[in-house]
Motif scaffolding. Structure first.
Motif, PDB file in Angstrom:
ATOM      1  N   UNK A 162      36.800  40.970  44.368  1.00 47.22           N
ATOM      2  CA  UNK A 162      37.407  39.683  44.686  1.00 47.22           C
ATOM      3  C   UNK A 162      36.447  38.541  44.393  1.00 47.22           C
ATOM      4  N   UNK A 163      35.158  38.758  44.680  1.00 47.76           N
ATOM      5  CA  UNK A 163      34.165  37.715  44.420  1.00 47.76           C
ATOM      6  C   UNK A 163      34.065  37.413  42.935  1.00 47.76           C
ATOM      7  N   UNK A 164      34.136  38.460  42.121  1.00 45.83           N
ATOM      8  CA  UNK A 164      34.068  38.268  40.666  1.00 45.83           C
ATOM      9  C   UNK A 164      35.192  37.357  40.189  1.00 45.83           C
ATOM     10  N   UNK A 165      36.387  37.575  40.720  1.00 37.05           N
ATOM     11  CA  UNK A 165      37.525  36.746  40.318  1.00 37.05           C
ATOM     12  C   UNK A 165      37.416  35.349  40.928  1.00 37.05           C
ATOM     13  N   UNK A 166      37.036  35.268  42.192  1.00 38.89           N
ATOM     14  CA  UNK A 166      36.931  33.963  42.848  1.00 38.89           C
ATOM     15  C   UNK A 166      35.870  33.084  42.193  1.00 38.89           C
TER      16      UNK A 166
END
Length: 394
Positions: A162-166
């Motif tokens: 999720x962090x990669x996308x955010x």
């Protein structure tokens, strides 16, 4: 063509339920919390407390992802810390009440609370499509202005994805340690074979439990009810055990006490009674003799068995009823081709039966505006974040 929609009505849920159920069937060990069966019961029971928000992603006519959420207006402290009361009404049953909560927040999180025995949620996505649907889902977040903060608990691997996308969005976010582990067991052997892998002390305790149980009540036995066998009458007996349990009253060292409320029983009746929705099957394990002494209510979805709630009469604690229930659950799981027992807990008791644990974190996402950036700065300063792991943006 990717089409992202927000669904906020019962009619909308009913319209996508067949496609949602078909999507859940593509995930072998799907969490019950991500099925239409569970979410329908949750939204129906707790609609007076939280507004439903479900984000869905279609690729053409095919449903590729579902993200069930709830919306509440809450008061949070400057650290925006949430340990148990994701649902603001759960504050009433915490042993230690949070203080200094004065910031009005429009909060999004997963549909979960203590009364439904769920503190997890997530995103249901078609295998192989996880990253592309994540981008679509978080882009949908950015497009809305009717929220301030999303608090999304998840395991470490998920937090990194999720962090990669955010990081590719403009929304401020960071990841915080959730100070919680959830335990699971892969069922690859019988209970008797499993015992052989355990320590001498564990095996001795198991034998002592059997001896103590037979001395206490020679008619003692354990059995399991499934599906339509889990009737309202059987559930009433189960919750009567709960009313005699230590769990419903304050106890030193316990984070919360959980009385048998009307909402708690209503929710479980709904989950057990939605027999037309076959993606979740209720499984009730019981221990009794001259009367019922202990029970564990579970829910099976795909190859996963979720241990939702466990109660035992406090007067029989000396026979280790939890150990007797765990054995019954294990044997039933082996006989019914369960892949994973999800103990749905983080206590030392369930840890003793587990072979895997997931550390849980919280992904905190803020609106991309001045207020959101100020909230993020304040929360990091007062509550901390995992800056050292790079799970944040500025």
């Amino acid at each position: 063509m990717i089409d992202v929609r927000f669904i906020e009505s019962a009619d909308g849920f009913a319209a996508i339920a067949p496609a949602w159920r078909a999507l859940a069937a593509t995930v072998p060990d799907v969490l019950p919390f991500l099925t239409p069966h569970w979410c329908t019961a949750w939204y129906s029971t707790f609609a007076s407390r939280a507004d439903p928000r479900v984000i869905v992603v279609f690729e053409g006519k095919r449903l590729d992802a579902v993200m069930p959420l709830m919306f509440q207006r809450v008061l949070r402290g400057p650290g925006l810390s949430v340990r148990f009361d994701y649902d603001k009404t759960d504050k009433a049953i915490l042993s230690h009440k949070p203080r200094f909560r004065f910031l009005p927040i429009r909060q999004l999180t997963f549909p979960m609370n203590l009364e439904s025995a769920s503190l997890r949620g997530g995103i249901l996505s078609r295998p192989g499509r996880e990253m592309s649907v994540l981008r679509a889902l978080f882009a949908a977040f950015e497009s809305r202005s009717d929220w301030d903060l999303a608090v999304l608990p998840c395991d470490g691997e998920t937090a990194k994805k999720w962090s990669e996308v955010l990081n590719s969005t403009a929304m401020p976010f960071f990841v915080r340690d959730g100070h919680r582990q959830f335990y699971t067991t892969k069922i690859t052997q019988t209970w008797d074979d499993y015992l052989l892998t355990k320590s001498k002390k564990f095996r001795q305790n198991s034998r002592r439990s059997d001896v103590a149980a037979m001395k206490f009540d020679r008619r003692l036995q354990s059995w399991t009810l499934t599906g339509a066998e889990v009737t309202e009458e059987k559930l009433a007996h189960f919750f009567e055990i709960g009313r005699r349990s230590w769990k419903i009253g304050a106890r030193k060292g316990v984070d919360f006490y959980l009385p048998i409320t009307d909402k708690l029983t209503e929710f479980n009746r709904r989950v057990c009674g939605l027999n037309s929705l076959s993606d979740v099957t209720p499984v009730l394990h019981l221990v009794g003799g001259s009367e019922l002494y202990a029970g564990m209510l579970c829910f099976k979805s795909g190859g996963r068995l979720l241990a939702s709630q466990t109660y035992y009469d406090f007067s029989v604690r000396h026979i280790s009823p939890g150990r007797l229930l765990a054995r019954e659950v294990w044997r039933w799981s082996w006989d019914n081709k369960v892949n994973i027992i999800d103990w749905n807990g983080f206590s030392s008791y369930v840890q003793s039966f587990a072979d895997h644990s997931d550390d849980f974190f919280q992904v905190l996402v803020f609106r991309n505006n001045l207020g959101g950036r100020m909230l993020k700065t304040l929360s990091e300063k007062m509550g901390g974040s995992l800056l050292s792991q790079g799970l944040t943006n500025d």
